[in-house]
Design an enzyme around this catalytic site. Structure first.
Site, short mmCIF file in Angstrom:
data_model
loop_
_atom_site.label_atom_id
_atom_site.label_comp_id
_atom_site.label_asym_id
_atom_site.label_seq_id
_atom_site.Cartn_x
_atom_site.Cartn_y
_atom_site.Cartn_z
N HIS A 10 50.46 38.75 45.59
CA HIS A 10 49.22 38.95 46.61
C HIS A 10 48.08 37.83 46.06
O HIS A 10 48.18 37.24 45.52
CB HIS A 10 48.56 40.13 46.12
CG HIS A 10 47.46 40.81 45.03
ND1 HIS A 10 46.30 41.69 45.17
CD2 HIS A 10 47.65 40.00 44.14
CE1 HIS A 10 45.58 41.29 44.02
NE2 HIS A 10 46.44 40.33 43.07
N CYS A 68 42.30 36.75 42.08
CA CYS A 68 42.86 38.08 41.01
C CYS A 68 43.01 37.24 39.36
O CYS A 68 43.71 35.81 39.99
CB CYS A 68 43.66 39.00 41.81
SG CYS A 68 45.12 40.30 40.54
N GLN A 86 44.58 50.51 44.40
CA GLN A 86 43.83 51.21 46.19
C GLN A 86 44.63 51.51 46.80
O GLN A 86 45.66 50.48 47.37
CB GLN A 86 43.00 50.20 46.42
CG GLN A 86 41.49 49.85 45.18
CD GLN A 86 40.91 48.88 45.31
OE1 GLN A 86 39.89 48.78 46.43
NE2 GLN A 86 40.83 47.77 44.22
N SER A 109 37.84 45.90 46.49
CA SER A 109 38.05 44.70 45.35
C SER A 109 38.55 43.43 46.37
O SER A 109 37.62 42.23 46.41
CB SER A 109 39.79 44.24 44.41
OG SER A 109 40.31 45.27 43.84
N HIS A 112 43.31 40.56 50.94
CA HIS A 112 44.03 40.28 50.44
C HIS A 112 45.39 40.16 51.42
O HIS A 112 45.10 40.38 52.60
CB HIS A 112 44.97 41.25 49.44
CG HIS A 112 43.77 42.62 48.62
ND1 HIS A 112 44.69 42.40 47.32
CD2 HIS A 112 43.58 43.46 49.41
CE1 HIS A 112 43.58 42.90 46.82
NE2 HIS A 112 43.39 43.47 47.90
#
Length: 118
Positions: A10, A68, A86, A109, A112
């Site tokens: 991702h 990330c 998630q 977060s 994405h």
């Protein structure tokens, strides 16, 4: 029988609504805190278009742009099963075919793009 697992990579762009406003690229969170969700989405959409047009490779874009820590692995998160990510991320990943890239996915977060790899 083993539980179903997928493998995915991702690209994450964090923004002012992200639960943790710091990353390897922005340890103090200054850029992240000043980035709106709309800004993050627009940036990801441009990156996705570059990948789809063949102007960039997913793993190279992840390495350069993802917030990330998986960026150092080209965005690779390895294998995971249900209940490990998630829920919006999990649902999107399990809904993709191998080799398919997601639309934008929002989690706590950030925003994405997900590429299912196995």
């Amino acid at each position: 029988m083993a539980a179903e697992q997928v493998r995915a990579s991702h690209i994450l762009i964090k923004h002012e609504g992200s639960r943790r406003k710091a990353s390897w690229k922005d340890p103090d969170g200054r850029v992240i805190s000043a980035t709106t969700r709309a800004d993050a989405a627009a940036r990801l959409q441009m990156l996705k278009e570059d990948i789809l047009a063949g102007r960039a490779r997913f793993e190279d874009v992840a390495a350069e742009h993802s917030d990330c820590s998986s960026a150092k692995r080209g965005g690779d998160l390895g294998k995971f099963g249900r209940g490990q990510m998630q829920k919006p991320f999990e649902d999107a990943t399990f809904g993709l075919r191998v080799g398919e890239m997601s639309e934008l996915v929002d989690t706590d977060s950030g925003t994405h793009i997900i590429l299912r790899t196995a």
